[in-house]
Design a protein around this motif. Structure first.
Motif, PDB file in Angstrom:
ATOM      1  N   GLY C 111      -2.846 -10.785 -10.686  1.00 19.47           N
ATOM      2  CA  GLY C 111      -2.441 -11.455  -9.453  1.00 19.47           C
ATOM      3  C   GLY C 111      -0.951 -11.661  -9.327  1.00 19.47           C
ATOM      4  N   LYS C 112      -0.214 -11.363 -10.378  1.00 20.49           N
ATOM      5  CA  LYS C 112       1.233 -11.533 -10.335  1.00 20.49           C
ATOM      6  C   LYS C 112       1.830 -10.588  -9.293  1.00 20.49           C
ATOM      7  N   GLY C 113       2.703 -11.099  -8.433  1.00 19.19           N
ATOM      8  CA  GLY C 113       3.314 -10.262  -7.414  1.00 19.19           C
ATOM      9  C   GLY C 113       4.827 -10.236  -7.569  1.00 19.19           C
ATOM     10  N   THR C 114       5.439  -9.059  -7.509  1.00 14.94           N
ATOM     11  CA  THR C 114       6.881  -8.934  -7.721  1.00 14.94           C
ATOM     12  C   THR C 114       7.492  -7.975  -6.715  1.00 14.94           C
ATOM     13  N   SER C 115       8.821  -7.975  -6.662  1.00 16.47           N
ATOM     14  CA  SER C 115       9.506  -7.003  -5.813  1.00 16.47           C
ATOM     15  C   SER C 115      10.156  -5.905  -6.640  1.00 16.47           C
ATOM     16  N   GLU C 116      10.187  -6.097  -7.976  1.00 20.59           N
ATOM     17  CA  GLU C 116      10.615  -5.013  -8.854  1.00 20.59           C
ATOM     18  C   GLU C 116       9.497  -4.771  -9.852  1.00 20.59           C
ATOM     19  N   LEU C 117       9.411  -3.524 -10.304  1.00 14.87           N
ATOM     20  CA  LEU C 117       8.299  -3.148 -11.171  1.00 14.87           C
ATOM     21  C   LEU C 117       8.703  -3.357 -12.621  1.00 14.87           C
ATOM     22  N   VAL C 118       7.856  -4.048 -13.399  1.00 18.74           N
ATOM     23  CA  VAL C 118       8.107  -4.248 -14.821  1.00 18.74           C
ATOM     24  C   VAL C 118       6.980  -3.587 -15.600  1.00 18.74           C
ATOM     25  N   LEU C 119       7.330  -2.734 -16.553  1.00 21.56           N
ATOM     26  CA  LEU C 119       6.310  -1.991 -17.290  1.00 21.56           C
ATOM     27  C   LEU C 119       6.580  -2.066 -18.784  1.00 21.56           C
ATOM     28  N   ALA C 120       5.500  -1.925 -19.552  1.00 19.57           N
ATOM     29  CA  ALA C 120       5.637  -1.859 -21.007  1.00 19.57           C
ATOM     30  C   ALA C 120       5.868  -0.412 -21.402  1.00 19.57           C
ATOM     31  N   VAL C 121       6.775  -0.224 -22.341  1.00 18.52           N
ATOM     32  CA  VAL C 121       7.087   1.136 -22.761  1.00 18.52           C
ATOM     33  C   VAL C 121       5.875   1.753 -23.456  1.00 18.52           C
ATOM     34  N   ARG C 122       5.682   3.052 -23.257  1.00 18.34           N
ATOM     35  CA  ARG C 122       4.599   3.817 -23.872  1.00 18.34           C
ATOM     36  C   ARG C 122       3.215   3.311 -23.522  1.00 18.34           C
ATOM     37  N   ARG C 123       3.085   2.644 -22.398  1.00 16.82           N
ATOM     38  CA  ARG C 123       1.753   2.233 -21.964  1.00 16.82           C
ATOM     39  C   ARG C 123       1.479   2.864 -20.609  1.00 16.82           C
ATOM     40  N   PRO C 124       0.419   3.692 -20.484  1.00 16.90           N
ATOM     41  CA  PRO C 124       0.170   4.399 -19.219  1.00 16.90           C
ATOM     42  C   PRO C 124      -0.072   3.419 -18.074  1.00 16.90           C
ATOM     43  N   VAL C 125       0.400   3.774 -16.913  1.00 18.87           N
ATOM     44  CA  VAL C 125       0.210   2.917 -15.755  1.00 18.87           C
ATOM     45  C   VAL C 125      -0.223   3.778 -14.583  1.00 18.87           C
ATOM     46  N   LYS C 126      -1.168   3.244 -13.801  1.00  9.26           N
ATOM     47  CA  LYS C 126      -1.589   3.936 -12.579  1.00  9.26           C
ATOM     48  C   LYS C 126      -1.131   3.098 -11.396  1.00  9.26           C
ATOM     49  N   LEU C 127      -0.415   3.734 -10.475  1.00  2.34           N
ATOM     50  CA  LEU C 127       0.052   3.022  -9.290  1.00  2.34           C
ATOM     51  C   LEU C 127      -0.815   3.428  -8.099  1.00  2.34           C
ATOM     52  N   GLU C 128      -1.281   2.426  -7.343  1.00  2.00           N
ATOM     53  CA  GLU C 128      -2.078   2.709  -6.140  1.00  2.00           C
ATOM     54  C   GLU C 128      -1.301   2.238  -4.921  1.00  2.00           C
ATOM     55  N   PHE C 129      -1.145   3.162  -3.965  1.00  2.00           N
ATOM     56  CA  PHE C 129      -0.204   2.913  -2.864  1.00  2.00           C
ATOM     57  C   PHE C 129      -0.915   2.680  -1.540  1.00  2.00           C
ATOM     58  N   THR C 130      -0.467   1.666  -0.815  1.00  2.00           N
ATOM     59  CA  THR C 130      -0.902   1.508   0.567  1.00  2.00           C
ATOM     60  C   THR C 130       0.293   1.102   1.411  1.00  2.00           C
ATOM     61  N   SER C 131       0.150   1.328   2.722  1.00  2.00           N
ATOM     62  CA  SER C 131       1.216   0.943   3.651  1.00  2.00           C
ATOM     63  C   SER C 131       0.592   0.292   4.875  1.00  2.00           C
ATOM     64  N   PRO C 132       1.128  -0.828   5.313  1.00  2.00           N
ATOM     65  CA  PRO C 132       0.603  -1.443   6.531  1.00  2.00           C
ATOM     66  C   PRO C 132       1.249  -0.892   7.799  1.00  2.00           C
ATOM     67  N   ASP C 133       2.345  -0.130   7.692  1.00  2.00           N
ATOM     68  CA  ASP C 133       3.006   0.306   8.921  1.00  2.00           C
ATOM     69  C   ASP C 133       3.129   1.817   9.055  1.00  2.00           C
ATOM     70  N   VAL C 134       4.165   2.424   8.438  1.00  2.00           N
ATOM     71  CA  VAL C 134       4.398   3.858   8.627  1.00  2.00           C
ATOM     72  C   VAL C 134       4.355   4.558   7.266  1.00  2.00           C
ATOM     73  N   VAL C 135       4.552   5.877   7.266  1.00  2.00           N
ATOM     74  CA  VAL C 135       4.515   6.628   6.017  1.00  2.00           C
ATOM     75  C   VAL C 135       5.806   6.357   5.233  1.00  2.00           C
ATOM     76  N   HIS C 136       5.673   6.053   3.955  1.00  2.00           N
ATOM     77  CA  HIS C 136       6.815   5.941   3.056  1.00  2.00           C
ATOM     78  C   HIS C 136       6.612   6.920   1.900  1.00  2.00           C
ATOM     79  N   GLY C 137       7.616   7.049   1.058  1.00  2.00           N
ATOM     80  CA  GLY C 137       7.473   7.892  -0.129  1.00  2.00           C
ATOM     81  C   GLY C 137       7.964   7.116  -1.339  1.00  2.00           C
ATOM     82  N   PHE C 138       7.121   7.020  -2.359  1.00  2.00           N
ATOM     83  CA  PHE C 138       7.486   6.267  -3.561  1.00  2.00           C
ATOM     84  C   PHE C 138       8.001   7.253  -4.603  1.00  2.00           C
ATOM     85  N   TYR C 139       9.221   7.033  -5.086  1.00  2.00           N
ATOM     86  CA  TYR C 139       9.863   8.044  -5.931  1.00  2.00           C
ATOM     87  C   TYR C 139      10.646   7.364  -7.038  1.00  2.00           C
ATOM     88  N   ILE C 140      10.351   7.742  -8.282  1.00  2.00           N
ATOM     89  CA  ILE C 140      11.182   7.317  -9.415  1.00  2.00           C
ATOM     90  C   ILE C 140      11.768   8.589 -10.013  1.00  2.00           C
TER      91      ILE C 140
END
Lengths: 202, 536, 317
Positions: C111-140
């Motif tokens: 339930g923790k909500g943030t504006s920057e992403l914090v991740l543990a090193v060497r731990r796989p993460v799955k990101l699920e994307f939704t948008s309430p308005d228009v198309v965006h592109g998530f890029y690292i």
């Protein structure tokens, strides 16, 4: 530019050009058919239900009107080929009349739907399932675009009638009429596809 | 037609003055109308591009606000794509030379041809009007992706309608050319005796007829969406924004081939002339055009690999993308083989043509990066893509346009231009081009997204370098067109056949008379007979 | 390679990239060299009589077949690595990402909500994307992952961050006027630090992550510092030539002794790394005497950028 005249008389060329144009018209509708198929696959039941609200009898009646007009169109051309100009213009007038009748029917059909609050963006429609909204969105887009083609066809055929009466289209030089006829048949064929997709899907 | 009047240049025949130009159905005059309008649009779009580059010279605001910048890249794209690159070679050189190259007096439907130009002009004016009316110039990028293009307050509706009208112009031109090639070839001009430029226009014509309507209907649906909220692309109503992307690219990817095929055709005319030998692999080049037109219609979704497509469609579209690269490679090999044991004159036209091969190779090869799945995820929507398609569209089609312009200039205007100055202007153009667009490839691979008003500090040096490149590039463009503009009015008299070419246009006086051929020629051999005694 | 990859995916993407780059570079050099060689060797002067060679069937077959095989190898190599990018491990942590005009927000399983992403090193993460308005592109860029964020559907991507540090997140689909400012950061920290942060109330990312990652104070780069000065609006108030604007000039500032007002009391300080960092992070804390407490930061600076500014200040003697 008299020297270009010989090319204007290239019947084969004129007909190739017309067929190419008809291809591109078909593909114009093709884009809409793609959209229709995509959404029908996604919302089969809602399309089925929404289709039940369209007046199938009126749809079939309009189909008969258009099919008859295609017949009179063909009769007009064959009459002209046999140099029976009066018959040709009579059949052509009948085609124009039937095209207009189709538009009148369409007008009453749309008015009734809009009167019931069934039009894109209406409050009544927004309360319904997404699939039903899309069905009516597609219904108005596709029959609307087809209606525009009927208007264009009727206009084109009216011009041909004037040319025919003034002897600018003759039994020896009637490729304009023939091409207009091809266009009219295309309008008819597209309607043949629209009928089952919208009126008979229920 | 008497012999005396037949010798009169086409632009002195018939009505004179402005009205004469805009009412003439002569394919050559229509070509000049297109040329003048297109070069104007091109220069405007170049200026917009230079302004964008200046904005990137510093971080934060340099000379404009974000809304202006977003409008600039949209306009730059719309003008370049719809008003220059897409119609460029067919409308200018196709109109002028297609009938001549197949031994005809005009296209199949001369009045329709003039009508196409009016549609072109109307579409352009509507697009221009969108800048000054409604909510101001559109800011969506030339792709008009929904839902943003539906939600934005800017004047997308009018701009999109302009593009629709331009599409109509394109369909009519394609239809005209296909019919012309079917019906008006001179006696003896069989399909395989046609030069390669008409072949490429034939392939292009089919794509124009069969692909353009799709974008037409897509743009109509976008307008309906904005005006009536029909819902087909609106997820809030139940529609699907990705469907828009499919429909858009079903046209717009084949459109890339509408842009590049005529360029390849023009190059296939220029290289044999200046190598003074027959083109190598005539059949392979002609057939690879058709293969590109066919396969190119089946690869559209490679623009959408990150949009959430199923893994299976991604697999298929990536595979097809690699297959469509093969016919392009075949063409490159055949052009280079044409140089082998030729007798090469490095004129300005040839210099631009050879630059085309080099730049198009980079454009095509960077396309392989985009087509490769894992790599695509990284470089999609970055400057890498921008660099890639500028190599193809500008380095490819643009340079082919410049090459064709220098090659056919004496025939079209009856004047000669300064070869020396044309070559001098090539240097800043070529240098600036590579600094600008190769720099974009590098920036993109480092992670610089496209359509960004501002950039992060790590990209700053790169941005400064490529902005300087854009100044060289535009300097070269101005010098090149300046040279030709001067020559069009003050150049010396051109001979009928200044380059020693052997296709039909060089049998006519420069400039050709309105009727082209006094007597329609009869063709007895395949094209490119530089060495008649050894012909098969 | 030289673009600093930092995830399991980046190694794979770079391998395919390099494979294609090597083949295409070789091809380009070959074609260009051949072209130049022919133009010189068979110039009008050297070879006035051209040969008349029309075609050669085997040559056509060869140069159709070889590119075909090479292209297919590129396709296959790309596909196998893409396949890896679409196969999520079962133990991946799922973070829900929302892209809206014009900000990213992240929602963790607890339930923790943030504006920057914090991740543990060497731990796989799955990101699920939704948008309430228009198309965006998530890029690292550093991770070589990108996914369109499309309203009306949930897209996803996954990866394993492999190097600690702070990386940029960018929006890649034009989404309106502030598209180029729709940025965020991803902080990759050791597992223990991640856990401590994850179960705390903090929504800010754990501090000085980058410093911890490099095992000491960050090395600043004066050239990048100059860019920060120009790009983050420092120049609006601070000159480099000694002239006074809203704030003190940066010329000769580093190492000088100044009197500052802290909580209403004057005290002397030496301008050093700590003081500068504090002035940027908390501009109102120690204001130099005689200047208004007017400093605002239109853009936030990360630790690296602060270090760069310090390095830049050191060069302004």
């Amino acid at each position: 530019m008299t020297s270009h005249a010989e090319y204007h008389k290239d019947y084969q060329g004129a007909k190739i050009g017309m067929w190419l144009f008809l291809f591109s018209e078909l593909i114009l509708f093709g884009g809409l058919f793609i959209a229709y198929s995509a959404f029908r696959l996604r919302y089969p039941h809602e399309f089925h239900e929404a289709s039940g609200e369209l007046n199938a009898a009126l749809g079939v009646a309009n189909t008969v009107v258009l099919l008859t007009s295609s017949l009179t169109m063909a009769l007009s051309i064959s009459a002209l080929q046999q140099a029976r100009k009066r018959h040709a213009s009579a059949f052509l007038s009948a085609t124009i009349g039937l095209g207009a009748l189709f538009l009148v029917n369409k007008f009453f059909e749309w008015s009734a739907k809009i009167h019931h609050g069934l039009y894109p963006g209406s409050a009544h429609l927004m309360e319904r399932e997404p699939g039903q909204r899309l069905f009516f969105g597609l219904y108005y887009s596709m029959t609307g675009l087809h209606g525009l083609h009927v208007v264009a066809g009727v206009t084109l055929l009216s011009i041909m009638l004037v040319l025919l009466v003034r002897d600018r289209i003759t039994p020896d030089d009637f490729v304009k009429l023939e091409n207009s006829g091809l266009y009219w048949h295309l309008v008819d064929v597209i309607w043949i596809f629209l009928l089952p997709l919208f009126y008979l899907a229920a | 037609m008497s012999a005396a009047s037949a010798a009169k240049p086409y632009f002195e025949e018939g009505r004179r003055g402005f009205l004469g130009w805009v009412t003439s159905t002569d394919h050559k005059r229509i070509a000049i109308l297109y040329l003048v309008s297109m070069v104007t649009f091109f220069l405007v779009a170049v200026a917009l591009g230079v302004l964008m580059r200046i904005e990137q010279l510093t971080m934060g605001q340099t000379i404009m606000k974000p809304t202006t910048y977003n409008a600039l890249f949209t306009l730059h794209g719309v003008i370049m794509i719809f008003l220059f690159v897409l119609p460029g070679l067919p409308a200018v050189f196709g109109n002028f030379f297609l009938p001549i190259l197949i031994g005809a007096r005009d296209v199949a439907f001369p009045r329709l041809n003039l009508l196409s130009w009016y549609f072109f002009l109307a579409g352009a004016l509507i697009a221009v009007a969108s800048l000054f009316t409604g909510g101001g110039p559109p800011d969506t990028g030339w792709t008009f992706y929904v839902p943003y293009s539906v939600k934005t307050g800017t004047n997308v509706t009018l701009a999109v309608f302009g593009a629709f009208v331009l599409g109509f112009s394109s369909i009519l031109t394609g239809l005209n050319f296909v019919t012309t090639i079917h019906r008006l070839r001179a006696p003896g001009m069989t399909w395989f005796r046609m030069p390669l430029f008409p072949w490429s226009l034939y392939a292009t014509g089919w794509v124009q007829i069969l692909a353009t309507p799709i974008v037409g209907i897509t743009l109509v649906l976008l307008i309906l969406e904005r005006l009536f909220h029909v819902g087909i692309f609106d997820p809030a109503i139940g529609g699907d924004p990705v469907l828009y992307q499919h429909l858009f690219w079903i046209y717009s990817h084949p459109a890339v081939y509408i842009m590049i095929l005529p360029a390849m055709g023009a190059i296939s005319e220029i290289i044999p002339t200046f190598a003074h030998r027959a083109i190598f692999g005539y059949g392979a080049i002609a057939m690879s055009s058709m293969a590109i037109a066919g396969l190119g219609s089946l690869v559209w979704a490679h623009h959408m690999f990150t949009s959430g497509l199923s893994d299976f469609s991604v697999l298929v579209f990536s595979l097809l993308t690699f297959l469509v690269a093969v016919p392009s490679a075949i063409k490159v090999f055949n052009w280079v083989a044409t140089l082998y044991r030729g007798s090469i004159e490095l004129t300005a036209a040839m210099l631009y043509a050879l630059s085309f091969i080099f730049l198009f190779c980079i454009g095509g090869l960077t396309g392989l990066f985009n087509g490769a799945l894992a790599v695509n995820v990284h470089i999609h929507d970055t400057y890498f893509i921008v660099g890639h398609f500028h190599y193809v569209m500008f380095g490819g089609t643009g340079f082919a346009f410049f090459a064709a312009l220098h090659y056919w200039f004496p025939k079209m205007t009856g004047r000669t231009f300064s070869e020396r100055f044309a070559k001098i202007s090539w240097a800043p153009l070529f240098f600036g081009f590579n600094v600008l667009y190769f720099g974009m490839l590098v920036l993109g691979a480092q992670g610089m997204p496209r359509r960004y008003y501002d950039h992060l500090p790590q990209f700053h040096t790169g941005h400064v370098v490529i902005t300087v490149g854009s100044w060289f590039l535009s300097l070269g463009v101005l010098m090149m067109f300046g040279n030709l503009l001067y020559a069009a009015f003050r150049g010396g008299r051109a001979e009928a056949n200044p380059w020693g070419g052997v296709t039909l246009e060089w049998t006519l006086p420069s400039p050709p008379p309105a009727e082209n051929f006094e007597t329609v020629p009869t063709i007895t051999a395949p094209p490119y007979q530089f060495n008649p005694e050894s012909a098969p | 390679m030289f673009f600093g990859g930092a995830s399991d995916v980046s190694g794979r993407v770079d391998a395919v990239f390099l494979y294609i780059a090597a083949l295409t570079a070789a091809f380009l050099v070959f074609i260009t060299a051949l072209m130049i060689y022919f133009v010189v060797k068979y110039s009008r002067k050297r070879n006035p009589n051209p040969a008349d060679i029309r075609s050669h069937a085997w040559l056509e077959v060869t140069w159709t077949a070889i590119p075909l095989v090479l292209f297919l190898s590129m396709f296959y190599y790309g596909w196998t690595n893409y396949h890896y990018m679409r196969s999520v491990p079962r133990d991946a942590m799922v973070v829900k990402v929302t892209g809206r005009q014009w900000a990213w927000s992240f929602s963790y399983p607890n339930g923790k909500g943030t504006s920057e992403l914090v991740l543990a090193v060497r731990r796989p993460v799955k990101l699920e994307f939704t948008s309430p308005d228009v198309v965006h592109g998530f890029y690292i860029p550093a991770f070589r992952v990108k996914q369109d964020v499309v309203p009306g559907q949930t897209n996803w991507t996954w990866f394993t961050p492999e190097k600690e540090g702070v990386y940029d997140i960018e929006c890649t689909v034009i989404c309106g006027v502030s598209h180029s400012y729709m940025l965020s950061k991803v902080h990759v920290v050791p597992e223990e630090r991640f856990k401590a942060w994850y179960f705390s109330d903090a929504v800010e990312p754990p501090a000085e992550t980058a410093e911890a990652a490099s095992g000491g104070p960050l090395a600043g780069d004066p050239d990048r510092g100059r860019l920060v000065y120009a790009g983050k609006a420092c120049a609006t108030c601070h000159t480099l030539d000694g002239a006074r604007l809203v704030g003190p000039s940066w010329k000769g500032l580093y190492g000088s002794r100044e009197t500052v007002v802290t909580d209403g009391k004057e005290r002397p300080v030496t301008v050093d790394d700590t003081y500068i960092a504090r002035s940027i992070r908390a501009p109102g804390a120690d204001v130099v005497k005689g200047y208004p407490p007017a400093m605002v930061l239109p853009h936030s600076l990360d630790d690296q950028e602060v270090a760069d500014v310090v390095a830049f200040l050191k060069t302004l003697k």
